[in-house]
Design a protein around this motif. Structure first.
Motif, PDB file in Angstrom:
ATOM      1  N   CYS A  28      29.944  22.039  40.621  1.00 45.20           N
ATOM      2  CA  CYS A  28      29.927  23.059  39.874  1.00 45.20           C
ATOM      3  C   CYS A  28      28.592  23.663  39.468  1.00 45.20           C
ATOM      4  O   CYS A  28      28.388  24.661  38.891  1.00 45.20           O
ATOM      5  CB  CYS A  28      31.343  23.204  39.074  1.00 45.20           C
ATOM      6  SG  CYS A  28      30.974  22.173  37.553  1.00 45.20           S
ATOM      7  N   HIS A  62      35.153  21.394  36.295  1.00 53.10           N
ATOM      8  CA  HIS A  62      35.921  22.131  37.220  1.00 53.10           C
ATOM      9  C   HIS A  62      37.020  21.102  37.491  1.00 53.10           C
ATOM     10  O   HIS A  62      36.782  19.843  37.591  1.00 53.10           O
ATOM     11  CB  HIS A  62      34.817  22.643  38.307  1.00 53.10           C
ATOM     12  CG  HIS A  62      34.562  21.618  39.357  1.00 53.10           C
ATOM     13  ND1 HIS A  62      33.487  20.726  39.159  1.00 53.10           N
ATOM     14  CD2 HIS A  62      34.895  21.335  40.498  1.00 53.10           C
ATOM     15  CE1 HIS A  62      33.540  19.900  40.283  1.00 53.10           C
ATOM     16  NE2 HIS A  62      34.191  20.330  41.064  1.00 53.10           N
ATOM     17  N   CYS A 102      34.745  15.856  37.075  1.00 54.59           N
ATOM     18  CA  CYS A 102      34.021  16.671  36.298  1.00 54.59           C
ATOM     19  C   CYS A 102      34.826  17.363  35.304  1.00 54.59           C
ATOM     20  O   CYS A 102      36.211  17.961  35.435  1.00 54.59           O
ATOM     21  CB  CYS A 102      33.471  17.766  37.150  1.00 54.59           C
ATOM     22  SG  CYS A 102      32.622  19.033  36.492  1.00 54.59           S
ATOM     23  N   CYS A 105      26.811  18.048  37.625  1.00 56.66           N
ATOM     24  CA  CYS A 105      27.913  17.987  38.393  1.00 56.66           C
ATOM     25  C   CYS A 105      27.593  18.690  39.838  1.00 56.66           C
ATOM     26  O   CYS A 105      26.906  19.768  39.783  1.00 56.66           O
ATOM     27  CB  CYS A 105      29.029  18.765  37.906  1.00 56.66           C
ATOM     28  SG  CYS A 105      30.525  18.923  39.246  1.00 56.66           S
TER      29      CYS A 105
END
Ligand SMILES: [Zn+2]
Length: 596
Positions: A61, A40, A37, A58
């Motif tokens: 997050c 994050h 990701c 994602c």
């Protein structure tokens, strides 16, 4: 504004997987593409791109959206620019709808500033390369060992001596005074009612935005100039230039940073330029400011490793400690580069060559380690000294969270020679003045609703007729925004459209919808309608059971108080509910057998 059908067409034509692949390495997994990701910090891939739904999501997050959202969030561009950029790449022609007068005015104001800076850059550039007045600049470049190729690459320029050279030139080209003032290229002398060029007798470094458009300038005086003049002079902030959000050279360095997975931050423009010339294309410089959180946010999308020079005198260490907190909070590892015998990378690489610099790059050390060592030096390596060192570092460590914090504490424990638990205990001891506010709980649907949302997202056409028979939507959810999201999907809106709506009106629902889209197959297409009927039956059954329990209590109560009429109506109602219950239960049994 761009008409919606054009936005839709661009979204369909722009392949979301290839657009995101430019930033994130993706691997195919079933119908999704998965990678680390960019929003994050993670070690395992929770970031999913779902080409069939034209979205990304994602699971770590909760970030999610379509191809435009992705460009907006990773590159900091506006929606309209993201659409335009992809339209240009996919060959979609945009005929913009009538803008409101304010929108037009604002767009034009910015466009005028870009044009003005571009015109100025062109004039400075030409003056340096071929202009009669550019000779001192060319001589200086040669003295600094900067080649013509490098100068062209960075569009270096020269502003000759004299008060109104640029102004006169640009006014002849049709740029008015107000524009030149707003672009930060000239200034007013209030007392004498005159204007003058900001940059005079300086070598110029155009500062560019993420699309490599000049938005400001940094200027270096030539040797032998007035001693009063500052060595470096930068454009003031303007409507298109905010120095805390721009790194000099980043638009040229982006690809190299991703390829080499590191960014070299240097102090001066000359450092960045001569490193590029020596083959280190991943070098950037802040524009006359310290690194900011916004800088690191931009950097983190490209790499989590930053190599920089940090002074090791007392003042330098204090400055390093401050920037360390920024780095740690951004989840970016800062590595300290040491260049013995040179005051900056420019001097080092000019004196020792590229191979020597590369060698230095292999000898960097984590800034955190350096800071810890200095703190330890100050307190001594005795048990007491270590405890005092821990106490000094705890406020920094407290500012971190999640895995970044865990990793940092583990490293710190190793370098301090103190058990990890001991640091954890100190860090965990909540400071008196900073009460911890718990993060708001994320809304998650129960299993039935989650399955229903999955069906609505994946097979809207199949479940639509069944959903149309629902008489009491309250059975499905007591949240009107959830019902609204379902209704939008069933009405045939694309998922990106529903997400765009939810993003502002119901962000936690946007997350649930995107997560459903990214989830593996729960049902096959042929089973979708039946599954939907079963889920609705289950929801109704639960509600029915609650009502039956309530009526049973009322019947029992009526029997004791002797209220005949209400007693009879309750008994009839109970019988009707129980009959309905039998029907639902049969349906659920069939569903259980089918799934069993
Ligand atoms: Zn994430």
């Amino acid at each position: 504004m761009i008409p919606k059908h054009v936005v839709d067409e661009v979204r369909v034509r722009a392949d979301i997987v290839s657009v995101i692949s430019a930033t994130v390495t993706l691997r195919r997994r079933g119908s999704s593409w998965v990678g680390l990701c960019p929003f994050h910090n993670e070690k395992t891939g929770s970031f999913n791109v779902i080409p069939t739904k034209q979205i990304y999501h994602c699971f770590g997050c909760g970030a999610g959206g379509d191809v435009f959202t992705f460009l907006q969030k990773t590159r900091g561009v506006a929606f309209i620019d993201a659409v335009k950029e992809l339209a240009a790449q996919t060959g979609v022609v945009i005929e913009e709808r009538q803008l409101s007068p304010e929108e037009t005015a604002r767009l034009n104001r910015r466009k005028d500033l870009y044009d003005t800076c571009e015109a100025a850059a062109r004039w400075f550039e030409t003056t340096l390369l071929v202009g009669r007045d550019g000779a001192p600049g060319r001589a200086y470049l040669e003295k600094r060992g900067v080649t013509l190729d490098t100068a062209k690459r960075y569009r270096l320029g020269f502003a000759p001596e004299g008060w109104n050279n640029l102004e006169n030139h640009l006014r002849k080209e049709g740029y008015d005074l107000d524009l030149l003032l707003r672009a930060g290229l000239i200034k007013k002398q209030e007392e004498r009612q005159t204007t003058y060029d900001v940059f005079r007798g300086r070598l110029l470094f155009p500062i560019t935005d993420d699309r490599a458009r000049p938005i400001a300038f940094g200027g270096r005086v030539l040797p032998g100039a007035d001693k009063e003049a500052p060595k470096y002079l930068n454009s003031p902030g303007t409507e298109i230039y905010e120095k805390s959000k721009v790194l000099y050279g980043l638009s040229y360095a982006r690809n190299a940073v991703q390829r080499k997975d590191r960014l070299i931050v240097v102090e001066g423009y000359f450092d960045a330029v001569s490193l590029w010339q020596a083959g280190f294309e991943e070098a950037v410089a802040p524009c006359g400011t310290a690194l900011t959180a916004q800088h690191l946010e931009m950097v983190r999308r490209l790499t989590t490793k930053v190599v920089a020079l940090f002074d090791t005198d007392e003042a330098g260490i204090n400055a390093a400690l401050r920037s360390l907190e920024l780095f740690l909070a951004a989840g970016v590892q800062a590595m300290r580069l040491d260049l013995p015998g040179a005051k900056d990378p420019d001097e080092y690489v000019m004196k020792n060559g590229a191979a020597a610099f590369e060698e230095r790059l292999t000898k960097t050390e984590p800034l955190l380690e350096l800071v810890i060592r200095r703190v330890l030096d100050r307190h001594g390596a005795s048990a007491e000294g270590r405890a005092r060192a821990v106490a000094e570092l705890v406020p920094t460590l407290r500012k971190l969270s999640g895995t970044v914090r865990d990793i940092t504490i583990r490293r710190a424990a190793g370098w301090l020679g103190v058990p990890e638990d001991e640091i954890l205990r100190e860090v965990g001891r909540a400071p008196q003045d900073a009460p911890q506010t718990p993060a708001p709980a994320r809304w998650t649907p129960d299993k039935d609703l989650a399955h229903l949302i999955w069906l609505v997202v994946h097979f809207p056409n199949e479940v639509k007729p069944i959903m149309a028979t629902v008489e009491d939507p309250g059975l499905v959810s007591d949240r009107s925004d959830v019902l609204q999201a379902i209704a939008r999907c069933l009405a045939g809106q694309t998922l990106p459209d529903v997400l765009a709506w939810a993003e502002t009106d119901a962000p936690d629902i946007a997350r649930v919808l995107a997560s459903a889209a990214a989830s593996p197959d729960l049902y096959r297409l042929e089973a979708a309608a039946f599954a939907c009927r079963g889920i609705l039956a289950g929801m109704e059954l639960r509600e029915l059971d609650a009502r039956i329990r309530r009526i049973t209590r009322e019947i029992e109560h009526g029997a004791t108080t002797g209220d005949k009429s209400s007693y009879m109506s309750r008994v009839v109602e109970s019988a009707t509910l129980n009959a309905r219950r039998v029907v639902l239960q049969k349906l659920l049994n069939r569903k259980a057998r089918a799934e069993g």
